[in-house]
Design a protein around this motif. Structure first.
Motif, PDB file in Angstrom:
ATOM      1  N   GLY A  49      12.174   7.240  -3.974  1.00 31.25           N
ATOM      2  CA  GLY A  49      11.421   8.432  -4.327  1.00 31.25           C
ATOM      3  C   GLY A  49      11.702   8.898  -5.741  1.00 31.25           C
ATOM      4  O   GLY A  49      10.773   9.272  -6.471  1.00 31.25           O
ATOM      5  N   ARG A  50      12.966   8.879  -6.115  1.00 30.86           N
ATOM      6  CA  ARG A  50      13.328   9.336  -7.463  1.00 30.86           C
ATOM      7  C   ARG A  50      12.723   8.427  -8.524  1.00 30.86           C
ATOM      8  O   ARG A  50      12.192   8.904  -9.533  1.00 30.86           O
ATOM      9  N   LEU A  51      12.801   7.131  -8.318  1.00 37.83           N
ATOM     10  CA  LEU A  51      12.232   6.188  -9.279  1.00 37.83           C
ATOM     11  C   LEU A  51      10.719   6.345  -9.357  1.00 37.83           C
ATOM     12  O   LEU A  51      10.134   6.286 -10.445  1.00 37.83           O
ATOM     13  N   ALA A  52      10.086   6.559  -8.216  1.00 34.47           N
ATOM     14  CA  ALA A  52       8.631   6.751  -8.198  1.00 34.47           C
ATOM     15  C   ALA A  52       8.251   7.991  -9.010  1.00 34.47           C
ATOM     16  O   ALA A  52       7.305   7.968  -9.809  1.00 34.47           O
ATOM     17  N   ASP A  53       8.982   9.080  -8.817  1.00 34.72           N
ATOM     18  CA  ASP A  53       8.695  10.312  -9.558  1.00 34.72           C
ATOM     19  C   ASP A  53       8.940  10.136 -11.050  1.00 34.72           C
ATOM     20  O   ASP A  53       8.136  10.579 -11.876  1.00 34.72           O
ATOM     21  N   ASP A  54      10.072   9.510 -11.404  1.00 34.73           N
ATOM     22  CA  ASP A  54      10.425   9.354 -12.814  1.00 34.73           C
ATOM     23  C   ASP A  54       9.458   8.436 -13.561  1.00 34.73           C
ATOM     24  O   ASP A  54       9.129   8.680 -14.726  1.00 34.73           O
ATOM     25  N   LEU A  55       9.020   7.371 -12.896  1.00 39.60           N
ATOM     26  CA  LEU A  55       8.253   6.330 -13.579  1.00 39.60           C
ATOM     27  C   LEU A  55       6.752   6.406 -13.314  1.00 39.60           C
ATOM     28  O   LEU A  55       5.988   5.641 -13.905  1.00 39.60           O
ATOM     29  N   GLY A  56       6.354   7.298 -12.421  1.00 36.01           N
ATOM     30  CA  GLY A  56       4.932   7.410 -12.120  1.00 36.01           C
ATOM     31  C   GLY A  56       4.385   6.210 -11.372  1.00 36.01           C
ATOM     32  O   GLY A  56       3.225   5.809 -11.571  1.00 36.01           O
ATOM     33  N   ILE A  57       5.232   5.629 -10.538  1.00 36.15           N
ATOM     34  CA  ILE A  57       4.847   4.475  -9.716  1.00 36.15           C
ATOM     35  C   ILE A  57       4.879   4.914  -8.262  1.00 36.15           C
ATOM     36  O   ILE A  57       5.700   5.740  -7.868  1.00 36.15           O
ATOM     37  N   SER A  58       4.005   4.344  -7.444  1.00 35.33           N
ATOM     38  CA  SER A  58       3.986   4.736  -6.042  1.00 35.33           C
ATOM     39  C   SER A  58       5.274   4.291  -5.343  1.00 35.33           C
ATOM     40  O   SER A  58       5.792   3.205  -5.601  1.00 35.33           O
ATOM     41  N   LYS A  59       5.771   5.133  -4.475  1.00 40.54           N
ATOM     42  CA  LYS A  59       6.972   4.802  -3.711  1.00 40.54           C
ATOM     43  C   LYS A  59       6.772   3.551  -2.850  1.00 40.54           C
ATOM     44  O   LYS A  59       7.649   2.669  -2.837  1.00 40.54           O
ATOM     45  N   PRO A  60       5.633   3.406  -2.143  1.00 41.35           N
ATOM     46  CA  PRO A  60       5.421   2.170  -1.382  1.00 41.35           C
ATOM     47  C   PRO A  60       5.416   0.924  -2.266  1.00 41.35           C
ATOM     48  O   PRO A  60       5.856  -0.142  -1.846  1.00 41.35           O
ATOM     49  N   GLY A  61       4.917   1.066  -3.504  1.00 38.50           N
ATOM     50  CA  GLY A  61       4.906  -0.077  -4.417  1.00 38.50           C
ATOM     51  C   GLY A  61       6.310  -0.539  -4.757  1.00 38.50           C
ATOM     52  O   GLY A  61       6.590  -1.745  -4.823  1.00 38.50           O
ATOM     53  N   ILE A  62       7.220   0.413  -4.995  1.00 34.45           N
ATOM     54  CA  ILE A  62       8.604   0.067  -5.289  1.00 34.45           C
ATOM     55  C   ILE A  62       9.267  -0.524  -4.048  1.00 34.45           C
ATOM     56  O   ILE A  62      10.016  -1.506  -4.135  1.00 34.45           O
ATOM     57  N   GLN A  63       8.987   0.039  -2.884  1.00 30.99           N
ATOM     58  CA  GLN A  63       9.563  -0.487  -1.650  1.00 30.99           C
ATOM     59  C   GLN A  63       9.081  -1.905  -1.374  1.00 30.99           C
ATOM     60  O   GLN A  63       9.835  -2.739  -0.861  1.00 30.99           O
ATOM     61  N   THR A  64       7.854  -2.202  -1.745  1.00 28.96           N
ATOM     62  CA  THR A  64       7.334  -3.559  -1.573  1.00 28.96           C
ATOM     63  C   THR A  64       8.110  -4.551  -2.436  1.00 28.96           C
ATOM     64  O   THR A  64       8.381  -5.678  -2.018  1.00 28.96           O
ATOM     65  N   LEU A  65       8.490  -4.122  -3.624  1.00 30.94           N
ATOM     66  CA  LEU A  65       9.220  -5.005  -4.534  1.00 30.94           C
ATOM     67  C   LEU A  65      10.661  -5.245  -4.102  1.00 30.94           C
ATOM     68  O   LEU A  65      11.195  -6.350  -4.260  1.00 30.94           O
ATOM     69  N   PHE A  66      11.311  -4.219  -3.553  1.00 33.78           N
ATOM     70  CA  PHE A  66      12.744  -4.320  -3.282  1.00 33.78           C
ATOM     71  C   PHE A  66      13.122  -4.273  -1.795  1.00 33.78           C
ATOM     72  O   PHE A  66      14.241  -4.624  -1.445  1.00 33.78           O
ATOM     73  N   ARG A  67      12.232  -3.814  -0.959  1.00 28.59           N
ATOM     74  CA  ARG A  67      12.431  -3.780   0.494  1.00 28.59           C
ATOM     75  C   ARG A  67      13.487  -2.782   0.940  1.00 28.59           C
ATOM     76  O   ARG A  67      13.209  -1.878   1.722  1.00 28.59           O
ATOM     77  N   THR A  68      14.731  -2.955   0.498  1.00 27.22           N
ATOM     78  CA  THR A  68      15.811  -2.079   0.953  1.00 27.22           C
ATOM     79  C   THR A  68      16.510  -1.442  -0.241  1.00 27.22           C
ATOM     80  O   THR A  68      16.441  -1.955  -1.373  1.00 27.22           O
ATOM     81  N   LYS A  69      17.208  -0.341   0.021  1.00 22.81           N
ATOM     82  CA  LYS A  69      17.945   0.325  -1.042  1.00 22.81           C
ATOM     83  C   LYS A  69      19.061  -0.569  -1.563  1.00 22.81           C
ATOM     84  O   LYS A  69      19.324  -0.602  -2.771  1.00 22.81           O
ATOM     85  N   GLU A  70      19.714  -1.319  -0.678  1.00 24.26           N
ATOM     86  CA  GLU A  70      20.780  -2.210  -1.134  1.00 24.26           C
ATOM     87  C   GLU A  70      20.240  -3.285  -2.059  1.00 24.26           C
ATOM     88  O   GLU A  70      20.871  -3.627  -3.070  1.00 24.26           O
ATOM     89  N   SER A  71      19.060  -3.824  -1.736  1.00 24.96           N
ATOM     90  CA  SER A  71      18.441  -4.825  -2.611  1.00 24.96           C
ATOM     91  C   SER A  71      18.138  -4.223  -3.981  1.00 24.96           C
ATOM     92  O   SER A  71      18.346  -4.869  -5.022  1.00 24.96           O
ATOM     93  N   LEU A  72      17.661  -2.986  -4.006  1.00 20.78           N
ATOM     94  CA  LEU A  72      17.413  -2.282  -5.265  1.00 20.78           C
ATOM     95  C   LEU A  72      18.712  -2.083  -6.040  1.00 20.78           C
ATOM     96  O   LEU A  72      18.757  -2.296  -7.262  1.00 20.78           O
ATOM     97  N   GLN A  73      19.767  -1.702  -5.353  1.00 22.75           N
ATOM     98  CA  GLN A  73      21.058  -1.497  -6.010  1.00 22.75           C
ATOM     99  C   GLN A  73      21.601  -2.801  -6.591  1.00 22.75           C
ATOM    100  O   GLN A  73      22.121  -2.824  -7.707  1.00 22.75           O
TER     101      GLN A  73
END
Length: 220
Positions: A49-73
Motif C-alpha cells: 500500500g505504501r509503495l502504491a501511494d508513493d509511486l502512483g502504482i496500483s496495489k494489485p499491480g505491485i502484488q502481482t509482481l512480488f506476490r508476498t511481502k517477503e518476496s518484496l523485501q
C-alpha cells in the motif's frame, strides 16, 4: 516433421520479451524506492500500500509482481546490494589492489553514507538490527551481503600486508575495527556529527602506511 503449430511464432515471442522487460523495469523502479524507505524505517516499513501511494502504482499491480511481502523485501535487499556495488565497490576497482584500493573503498563508503545515497544512511545499518536475531531468508540474504563486504575489506588488507603497507598484522582484528568504525560513523552522521569522517580516516591512517595515500588515485 514440423507442423504449423510447431513453427516459431516471432510476434508472440517478441511480445513476451517486451512484457518481461517491462516487468523487470517495474520491479527495479519499485524496489529502488523500497530501498529508500527501508533505509529510514527498516524492511518492516515496506508495504504494498505504501509503495502504491508513493509511486502512483496500483496495489494489485505491485502484488502481482512480488506476490508476498517477503518476496518484496528480498528483492529490495538485492537492489540495495546492486546500488551499493555501483556506488562503492566498482569505482574503487580503479585503484590498485591493496592499500590504495582499501583507502578508495573507505572514501567511496564515506561518500555513500555522507551524501547520503539512501535517505536513512547505510541500508545495512538500518536493516540488520531488524533481522539479526530472526532466522530466515531475509536474515540469510543480509548476512551474505555483510560477509561479502567484510571479505572485500579482508582481501585488500591481505594484499596490503603482502606489500608491507599494513601496520596491523591481525587481518581479522583490522576488519573488525574498520567495520565497527564504519557503523559508528554512519550513526554519527545521522546525528549530525560530520567530524566522524575525520576520525574514520584517522583509523585507516593508523592501519596503513602513509605512502599508500598517493596511490589511491592511481589506475592499476
Amino acid at each position: 516433421m514440423t507442423t504449423e503449430h510447431d513453427a516459431p511464432q516471432p510476434d508472440k515471442d517478441r511480445t513476451g520479451n517486451r512484457r518481461r522487460q517491462r516487468g523487470t523495469r517495474s520491479r527495479q523502479f519499485i524496489t529502488r524506492h523500497a530501498v529508500d524507505i527501508a533505509s529510514l524505517y527498516g524492511l518492516g516499513g515496506i508495504s504494498f500500500g505504501r509503495l502504491a501511494d508513493d509511486l502512483g502504482i496500483s496495489k494489485p499491480g505491485i502484488q502481482t509482481l512480488f506476490r508476498t511481502k517477503e518476496s518484496l523485501q528480498l528483492a529490495t535487499v538485492e537492489t540495495a546490494r546492486e546500488v551499493f556495488v555501483g556506488a562503492v565497490i566498482r569505482p574503487a576497482q580503479a585503484a590498485p589492489e591493496g592499500a590504495a584500493r582499501m583507502r578508495m573503498l573507505i572514501e567511496r563508503w564515506i561518500a555513500y553514507a555522507a551524501l547520503p545515497l539512501f535517505p536513512g544512511g547505510c541500508f545495512w545499518g538500518a536493516t540488520m538490527p531488524e533481522f539479526d536475531s530472526h532466522p530466515g531468508q531475509i536474515r540469510d540474504a543480509l548476512l551474505q551481503q555483510r560477509r561479502a563486504w567484510l571479505d572485500t575489506l579482508a582481501r585488500q588488507l591481505e594484499r596490503a600486508a603482502a606489500d608491507r603497507q599494513l601496520l596491523e598484522t591481525d587481518i581479522d582484528l583490522a576488519v573488525f575495527q574498520i567495520d565497527a568504525m564504519l557503523n559508528a560513523t554512519n550513526i554519527a552522521l545521522r546525528l549530525g556529527d560530520s567530524d566522524s569522517i575525520r576520525k574514520m580516516r584517522q583509523v585507516i591512517d593508523g592501519l596503513l602506511l602513509p605512502n599508500s595515500r598517493s596511490q589511491a588515485n592511481c589506475s592499476p
